[in-house]
Design a protein around this motif. Sequence first.
Motif, PDB file in Angstrom:
ATOM      1  N   LYS A 160      14.542   2.689  -2.023  1.00  0.00           N
ATOM      2  CA  LYS A 160      15.325   1.974  -1.015  1.00  0.00           C
ATOM      3  C   LYS A 160      14.484   1.730   0.225  1.00  0.00           C
ATOM      4  CE  LYS A 160      19.702   3.659  -2.602  1.00  0.00           C
ATOM      5  NZ  LYS A 160      21.014   3.202  -2.457  1.00  0.00           N
ATOM      6  N   GLU A 161      14.731   0.587   0.843  1.00  0.00           N
ATOM      7  CA  GLU A 161      14.057   0.272   2.094  1.00  0.00           C
ATOM      8  C   GLU A 161      14.630   1.161   3.192  1.00  0.00           C
ATOM      9  OE1 GLU A 161      12.804  -3.868   3.784  1.00  0.00           O
ATOM     10  OE2 GLU A 161      14.876  -3.472   4.368  1.00  0.00           O
ATOM     11  N   GLU A 162      13.758   1.907   3.867  1.00  0.00           N
ATOM     12  CA  GLU A 162      14.177   2.824   4.927  1.00  0.00           C
ATOM     13  C   GLU A 162      14.240   2.125   6.274  1.00  0.00           C
ATOM     14  OE1 GLU A 162      15.114   6.129   4.465  1.00  0.00           O
ATOM     15  OE2 GLU A 162      15.065   5.496   2.380  1.00  0.00           O
ATOM     16  N   VAL A 179       0.844  -1.188   0.000  1.00  0.00           N
ATOM     17  CA  VAL A 179       0.000   0.000   0.000  1.00  0.00           C
ATOM     18  C   VAL A 179       0.886   1.247   0.000  1.00  0.00           C
ATOM     19  CG1 VAL A 179      -0.251   0.156   2.513  1.00  0.00           C
ATOM     20  CG2 VAL A 179      -2.040   1.050   1.043  1.00  0.00           C
ATOM     21  N   LEU A 180       0.420   2.267  -0.734  1.00  0.00           N
ATOM     22  CA  LEU A 180       1.123   3.556  -0.778  1.00  0.00           C
ATOM     23  C   LEU A 180       0.450   4.540   0.168  1.00  0.00           C
ATOM     24  CD1 LEU A 180       1.487   3.921  -4.628  1.00  0.00           C
ATOM     25  CD2 LEU A 180       3.390   3.811  -3.028  1.00  0.00           C
ATOM     26  N   ILE A 209       7.048  -5.456   8.249  1.00  0.00           N
ATOM     27  CA  ILE A 209       6.627  -4.597   7.145  1.00  0.00           C
ATOM     28  C   ILE A 209       7.831  -3.794   6.687  1.00  0.00           C
ATOM     29  CG2 ILE A 209       5.228  -2.582   6.520  1.00  0.00           C
ATOM     30  CD1 ILE A 209       3.133  -3.622   8.493  1.00  0.00           C
ATOM     31  N   SER A 210       8.106  -3.802   5.391  1.00  0.00           N
ATOM     32  CA  SER A 210       9.156  -2.973   4.814  1.00  0.00           C
ATOM     33  C   SER A 210       8.578  -1.607   4.495  1.00  0.00           C
ATOM     34  CB  SER A 210       9.701  -3.584   3.516  1.00  0.00           C
ATOM     35  OG  SER A 210      10.346  -4.799   3.778  1.00  0.00           O
ATOM     36  N   VAL A 211       9.328  -0.556   4.851  1.00  0.00           N
ATOM     37  CA  VAL A 211       8.942   0.817   4.539  1.00  0.00           C
ATOM     38  C   VAL A 211       9.908   1.307   3.471  1.00  0.00           C
ATOM     39  CG1 VAL A 211       8.586   3.134   5.446  1.00  0.00           C
ATOM     40  CG2 VAL A 211       8.131   1.134   6.902  1.00  0.00           C
ATOM     41  N   ILE A 212       9.392   1.577   2.269  1.00  0.00           N
ATOM     42  CA  ILE A 212      10.227   1.894   1.115  1.00  0.00           C
ATOM     43  C   ILE A 212       9.990   3.326   0.659  1.00  0.00           C
ATOM     44  CG2 ILE A 212      10.727   1.280  -1.291  1.00  0.00           C
ATOM     45  CD1 ILE A 212       9.831  -1.599  -0.492  1.00  0.00           C
ATOM     46  N   SER A 217       4.617   8.696  -1.738  1.00  0.00           N
ATOM     47  CA  SER A 217       6.049   8.843  -1.466  1.00  0.00           C
ATOM     48  C   SER A 217       6.624   7.666  -0.685  1.00  0.00           C
ATOM     49  CB  SER A 217       6.317  10.143  -0.707  1.00  0.00           C
ATOM     50  OG  SER A 217       5.686  10.108   0.564  1.00  0.00           O
ATOM     51  N   THR A 218       5.738   6.887  -0.046  1.00  0.00           N
ATOM     52  CA  THR A 218       6.183   5.760   0.770  1.00  0.00           C
ATOM     53  C   THR A 218       5.329   4.536   0.469  1.00  0.00           C
ATOM     54  OG1 THR A 218       6.799   7.290   2.534  1.00  0.00           O
ATOM     55  CG2 THR A 218       6.635   4.987   3.129  1.00  0.00           C
ATOM     56  N   LEU A 219       6.000   3.409   0.290  1.00  0.00           N
ATOM     57  CA  LEU A 219       5.335   2.140   0.053  1.00  0.00           C
ATOM     58  C   LEU A 219       5.536   1.258   1.280  1.00  0.00           C
ATOM     59  CD1 LEU A 219       3.942   0.152  -1.989  1.00  0.00           C
ATOM     60  CD2 LEU A 219       6.265  -0.583  -2.594  1.00  0.00           C
TER      61      LEU A 219
END
Length: 48
Positions: free
Chosen positions: A29-31, A2-3, A20-23, A8-10
């Motif tokens: 890039k994964e933050e 989900v965006l 959960i990956s925050v991209i 700006s963030t996936l």
Amino acid sequence: MVLNEDASTLYVANNKTNDISVIDMNTLKEETRIDVGIHPDGIAYLKK
């Protein structure tokens, strides 16, 4: 996946790693990762 509202963030639910990956969509890039428990299977974004 989900965006957020401005795309700006996936956020991606990772079933096998239980997080959960925050991209960052600008850099792709994964933050960070957020631990969420056993086998996350769905995800939603709610604006406050």
